[in-house]
Design a protein around this motif. Sequence first.
Motif, PDB file in Angstrom:
ATOM      1  N   LEU A  50      30.842 -23.646 132.038  1.00 47.84           N
ATOM      2  CA  LEU A  50      30.141 -22.413 132.336  1.00 47.84           C
ATOM      3  C   LEU A  50      30.796 -21.260 131.587  1.00 47.84           C
ATOM      4  CD1 LEU A  50      30.029 -22.786 136.243  1.00 47.84           C
ATOM      5  CD2 LEU A  50      28.359 -23.666 134.598  1.00 47.84           C
ATOM      6  N   ILE A  51      29.994 -20.265 131.248  1.00 49.60           N
ATOM      7  CA  ILE A  51      30.536 -19.075 130.607  1.00 49.60           C
ATOM      8  C   ILE A  51      29.808 -17.832 131.100  1.00 49.60           C
ATOM      9  CG2 ILE A  51      29.015 -19.237 128.579  1.00 49.60           C
ATOM     10  CD1 ILE A  51      31.430 -18.173 126.908  1.00 49.60           C
ATOM     11  N   ASN A  52      30.578 -16.789 131.312  1.00 46.21           N
ATOM     12  CA  ASN A  52      30.040 -15.457 131.505  1.00 46.21           C
ATOM     13  C   ASN A  52      30.439 -14.656 130.272  1.00 46.21           C
ATOM     14  OD1 ASN A  52      29.780 -12.658 132.123  1.00 46.21           O
ATOM     15  ND2 ASN A  52      29.741 -13.142 134.308  1.00 46.21           N
ATOM     16  N   PRO A  53      29.510 -14.445 129.333  1.00 46.80           N
ATOM     17  CA  PRO A  53      29.879 -13.752 128.097  1.00 46.80           C
ATOM     18  C   PRO A  53      30.373 -12.334 128.300  1.00 46.80           C
ATOM     19  CG  PRO A  53      27.794 -14.914 127.845  1.00 46.80           C
ATOM     20  CD  PRO A  53      28.126 -14.910 129.312  1.00 46.80           C
ATOM     21  N   SER A  54      29.990 -11.698 129.403  1.00 46.25           N
ATOM     22  CA  SER A  54      30.377 -10.310 129.632  1.00 46.25           C
ATOM     23  C   SER A  54      31.857 -10.167 129.935  1.00 46.25           C
ATOM     24  CB  SER A  54      29.553  -9.711 130.771  1.00 46.25           C
ATOM     25  OG  SER A  54      28.182  -9.641 130.422  1.00 46.25           O
ATOM     26  N   ILE A  70      33.547 -23.974 125.315  1.00 49.00           N
ATOM     27  CA  ILE A  70      32.316 -23.204 125.400  1.00 49.00           C
ATOM     28  C   ILE A  70      32.553 -21.823 124.803  1.00 49.00           C
ATOM     29  CG2 ILE A  70      32.738 -22.300 127.729  1.00 49.00           C
ATOM     30  CD1 ILE A  70      29.708 -22.689 128.261  1.00 49.00           C
ATOM     31  N   SER A  71      31.573 -21.315 124.090  1.00 46.05           N
ATOM     32  CA  SER A  71      31.686 -20.001 123.479  1.00 46.05           C
ATOM     33  C   SER A  71      30.308 -19.374 123.368  1.00 46.05           C
ATOM     34  CB  SER A  71      32.348 -20.085 122.099  1.00 46.05           C
ATOM     35  OG  SER A  71      31.574 -20.873 121.212  1.00 46.05           O
ATOM     36  N   SER A  72      30.278 -18.076 123.108  1.00 43.71           N
ATOM     37  CA  SER A  72      29.017 -17.365 122.976  1.00 43.71           C
ATOM     38  C   SER A  72      29.036 -16.464 121.762  1.00 43.71           C
ATOM     39  CB  SER A  72      28.712 -16.546 124.231  1.00 43.71           C
ATOM     40  OG  SER A  72      29.687 -15.536 124.435  1.00 43.71           O
ATOM     41  N   ASP A  73      27.880 -16.278 121.173  1.00 41.01           N
ATOM     42  CA  ASP A  73      27.691 -15.365 120.055  1.00 41.01           C
ATOM     43  C   ASP A  73      26.606 -14.390 120.482  1.00 41.01           C
ATOM     44  OD1 ASP A  73      26.935 -14.031 117.696  1.00 41.01           O
ATOM     45  OD2 ASP A  73      27.498 -15.728 116.451  1.00 41.01           O
ATOM     46  N   ASP A  74      27.019 -13.201 120.883  1.00 39.93           N
ATOM     47  CA  ASP A  74      26.077 -12.227 121.413  1.00 39.93           C
ATOM     48  C   ASP A  74      25.010 -11.843 120.389  1.00 39.93           C
ATOM     49  OD1 ASP A  74      28.313 -10.221 123.549  1.00 39.93           O
ATOM     50  OD2 ASP A  74      27.900 -12.370 123.463  1.00 39.93           O
ATOM     51  N   ALA A  75      25.407 -11.679 119.138  1.00 38.28           N
ATOM     52  CA  ALA A  75      24.476 -11.252 118.102  1.00 38.28           C
ATOM     53  C   ALA A  75      23.376 -12.274 117.872  1.00 38.28           C
ATOM     54  CB  ALA A  75      25.220 -10.971 116.799  1.00 38.28           C
TER      55      ALA A  75
END
Length: 128
Positions: A50-54, A70-75
Amino acid sequence: EVQLQAFGGGLVQAGGSLRLSCAHSGFTFENYAIGWFRQAPGKEREEVSLINPSDGSRYYLDSVKGRFTISSDDAKNTVYLQMNSLKPEDTAVYYCAAGQVPPYGGSFPETLGGYRYWGQGTQVTVSS
């Protein structure tokens, strides 16, 4: 409208790697957490990561710690699951899902049912 699409599954030998992608739309990282789940035939669906990008909070299933990231790319409105050192027991359909963050804090939905939006799933098969 909240939509999610999972990509990147495939067939790989034990010890190999795959990167799953979850492209999403209809919500913002400020309001939603995103999770990767998996389900093998005849088995319960389980939370993988799970991830919360904020706030950067991350959770990993014990059996994948040290192997998955796990990782996120906001753009790009995309969440990734990098899976290394894959094992046959990782074989399952992998789903990404989104759920609203609890209104009074916390990083993730309180329960599995809190992930109300689901992608189509992508098959990961790991051979011995």
